[in-house]
Design a protein around this motif. Structure first.
Motif, PDB file in Angstrom:
ATOM      1  N   GLY A 123       0.712  -1.309  -0.053  1.00 15.39           N
ATOM      2  CA  GLY A 123       0.011  -0.041  -0.006  1.00 15.39           C
ATOM      3  C   GLY A 123       0.677   1.154   0.088  1.00 15.39           C
ATOM      4  O   GLY A 123       0.473   2.357  -0.617  1.00 15.39           O
ATOM      5  N   HIS A 124       2.127   1.187   0.419  1.00 20.71           N
ATOM      6  CA  HIS A 124       3.065   2.303   0.490  1.00 20.71           C
ATOM      7  C   HIS A 124       4.062   2.120  -0.420  1.00 20.71           C
ATOM      8  O   HIS A 124       5.099   2.970  -0.227  1.00 20.71           O
ATOM      9  N   VAL A 125       4.019   1.507  -1.397  1.00 21.42           N
ATOM     10  CA  VAL A 125       4.880   1.580  -2.751  1.00 21.42           C
ATOM     11  C   VAL A 125       4.447   2.915  -3.534  1.00 21.42           C
ATOM     12  O   VAL A 125       3.293   3.010  -3.615  1.00 21.42           O
ATOM     13  N   LEU A 185      -0.690  13.632  -0.736  1.00 22.12           N
ATOM     14  CA  LEU A 185      -0.228  12.996   0.585  1.00 22.12           C
ATOM     15  C   LEU A 185      -0.905  11.742   1.127  1.00 22.12           C
ATOM     16  O   LEU A 185      -2.019  11.610   1.064  1.00 22.12           O
ATOM     17  N   CYS A 186      -0.137  10.743   1.813  1.00 24.16           N
ATOM     18  CA  CYS A 186      -0.750   9.612   2.210  1.00 24.16           C
ATOM     19  C   CYS A 186      -0.773   9.456   3.667  1.00 24.16           C
ATOM     20  O   CYS A 186       0.176  10.544   4.255  1.00 24.16           O
ATOM     21  N   ALA A 187      -1.630   8.774   4.467  1.00 25.35           N
ATOM     22  CA  ALA A 187      -1.844   8.893   5.658  1.00 25.35           C
ATOM     23  C   ALA A 187      -0.335   8.322   6.367  1.00 25.35           C
ATOM     24  O   ALA A 187      -0.197   8.932   7.589  1.00 25.35           O
ATOM     25  N   CYS A 188       0.722   7.705   5.566  1.00 23.46           N
ATOM     26  CA  CYS A 188       1.739   7.369   6.139  1.00 23.46           C
ATOM     27  C   CYS A 188       2.803   8.479   6.317  1.00 23.46           C
ATOM     28  O   CYS A 188       3.913   8.599   6.795  1.00 23.46           O
ATOM     29  N   GLY A 189       2.286   9.813   5.601  1.00 27.92           N
ATOM     30  CA  GLY A 189       3.297  10.795   5.726  1.00 27.92           C
ATOM     31  C   GLY A 189       4.061  10.783   4.375  1.00 27.92           C
ATOM     32  O   GLY A 189       4.582  11.851   4.024  1.00 27.92           O
ATOM     33  N   GLY A 196       2.240   9.958  -2.995  1.00 33.79           N
ATOM     34  CA  GLY A 196       1.916   9.054  -4.045  1.00 33.79           C
ATOM     35  C   GLY A 196       2.162   7.614  -3.720  1.00 33.79           C
ATOM     36  O   GLY A 196       2.240   6.752  -4.947  1.00 33.79           O
ATOM     37  N   CYS A 197       1.736   7.170  -2.543  1.00 33.31           N
ATOM     38  CA  CYS A 197       1.563   5.674  -2.448  1.00 33.31           C
ATOM     39  C   CYS A 197       0.497   5.003  -3.164  1.00 33.31           C
ATOM     40  O   CYS A 197      -0.467   5.811  -3.387  1.00 33.31           O
ATOM     41  N   LEU A 198       0.522   3.790  -3.293  1.00 31.98           N
ATOM     42  CA  LEU A 198      -0.594   3.175  -4.060  1.00 31.98           C
ATOM     43  C   LEU A 198      -1.889   3.552  -3.191  1.00 31.98           C
ATOM     44  O   LEU A 198      -3.141   3.585  -3.802  1.00 31.98           O
TER      45      LEU A 198
HETATM   46 ZN   LIG Z   1       1.775   5.781   2.194  1.00 28.01          ZN
END
Ligand SMILES: [Zn+2]
Length: 404
Positions: free
Chosen positions: A255-257, A265-269, A272-274
């Motif tokens: 999911g974070h590739v 922006l992704c929840a992981c910080g 452009g994550c999947l």
């Molecule tokens: Zn992410």
């Protein structure tokens, strides 16, 4: 094995032999003592003695079986005792769920509570989970199943040694320690409750109950990437029929590739994550459906794509396209050629599969044959089954603790 006897050494040998016999029963339910002896290389006398211990522990029970070549004369086989079981409890971003799996592998109880858990504190959620677990345990007892242990899954990275949810960004949890809360879920269980990652449990369910267990596909799905589609996108990498967890247990986080250098922006910080293209909320937003509305967004999305609504169809196809990019890269890195998709990806299979296949053909031509792209048939129960089955395996690996 004829070394100088010492209590430790004798104990170890007994444990090893016990594990061998138990593994034989697990693999081949209904095996007779003679078959277990032949398979394990132990003498019939040792097998009989170990089986006596296992019967006393309640982990296995006898069953009457008719074997080929015995002219219908029934023999006594051994099976894992279906009157023992494990509990699975699942926290996800938009629901809580609980399930009971007996030692025969049957999911005998399953309950889901839809609830928005984003931003909920553990103290808000855990009492609800404990109440659901109590109902499940009561149902199990009524059905004659004793629960010996369990597993709690969360949609985030976990440290199983310390019982810490390291990061579950879609819940808003970081470094949440659950050592005091876990025992409350199943207070009387001798083997307690462990913590696990939702997608990794679902990957194991696919290995043990899904594609990896299906006679038609099990050879192809010994090595695969499982992708879980929820609000977040999680993953689990299965290599040689085992979960490959990595040094900290976090391998497989597809999911974070990164699939787009200038992506959102992704929840992981990261950016452009999947997940920012293929997570449930990302698809709803792209389709013009409010992810925070309380109505049934997935039903809305399904009816729109079924009607051919352009925006909804292109949102789902975009998810499929980016999935293909992430899978193509991951497949090369991990040397795998099969993928299983679960959660909302399985629900949207009809519309997402063609876009995913086109993307795979474009980014990794010839790498993943069409038959090696599978959609999970386990539905909402995958994670629960995988988690409970992991607990059963943990209990069996510590069987010696139940033997005097
Ligand atoms: Zn992410």
């Amino acid at each position: 094995m004829s070394a100088t006897p010492s209590p430790g050494r004798v104990g170890d040998v007994r444990r090893q032999n016990l594990a061998l016999v138990l593994a034989g029963i697990q693999r081949n339910g209904g095996a007779t003592r003679a078959q277990l002896a032949a398979e394990s290389g132990l003498t019939k006398a040792s097998v009989s003695s170990i089986v006596a211990d296992l019967l006393e522990s309640g982990l296995v029970r006898e069953t009457y079986v008719t074997r080929d070549g015995e002219r219908g004369r029934p023999g006594t086989g051994l099976v894992l005792n279906p009157a023992r079981g494990a509990l699975a409890v699942e926290i996800n971003v938009d629901y809580l769920a609980v399930g009971v799996l007996d030692f025969a592998g049957e999911l005998t109880f399953h309950e889901t509570l839809e609830r928005h858990n984003r931003g909920s504190k553990p103290a808000d959620i855990l009492p609800l989970l404990v109440a659901m677990a109590q109902r499940a345990a009561t149902e199990a007892i009524a059905a004659g199943v004793e629960l010996l242990g369990g597993e709690l899954t969360v949609p985030g990275l976990v440290d199983t040694e310390r019982n810490v949810v390291v990061a579950a960004p879609n819940l808003g949890w970081a470094d949440v320690e659950l050592s005091e809360e876990l025992p409350k879920i199943l207070p009387d269980a001798p083997f307690g409750v462990s913590l696990a990652n939702e997608a990794k449990s679902a990957a194991l369910a696919e290995l043990w109950f899904g594609q990896g267990a299906d006679h038609g596909t099990s050879e192809r799905f010994r090595d695969f990437l499982y992708i879980s589609g929820e609000v977040g996108v999680g993953g689990g990498l299965v290599i040689e029929s085992r979960l490959f967890a990595g040094p900290q247990g976090h391998a497989g986080e597809i999911g974070h590739v990164v699939v787009h250098p200038d992506g959102p922006l992704c929840a992981c910080g990261g950016h452009g994550c999947l997940e920012t293209f293929a997570g449930q909320d990302a698809i709803y937003s792209a389709a013009g459906i409010d992810p925070d509305s309380t109505s049934q967004q997935m039903d809305q999305l399904l009816s729109r794509v079924a009607e051919g609504d352009e925006r909804a169809v292109s949102a789902v196809e975009q998810a499929g396209r980016y999935l293909g990019i992430a899978v193509a890269s991951t497949a090369r890195v991990a040397n795998i050629s099969a993928v299983v998709l679960g959660g909302h990806f399985a629900v949207l299979e009809e519309w997402i599969a063609p876009a995913l296949r086109r993307s795979l053909n474009r980014h990794a031509p010839g790498l993943i044959p069409q038959g090696n792209v599978a959609f999970s048939g386990l539905g909402q129960t995958g994670t629960l089954r995988g988690a409970a089955a992991t607990s059963v395996r943990r209990i069996l690996s510590r069987a010696y603790e139940l033997i005097p």
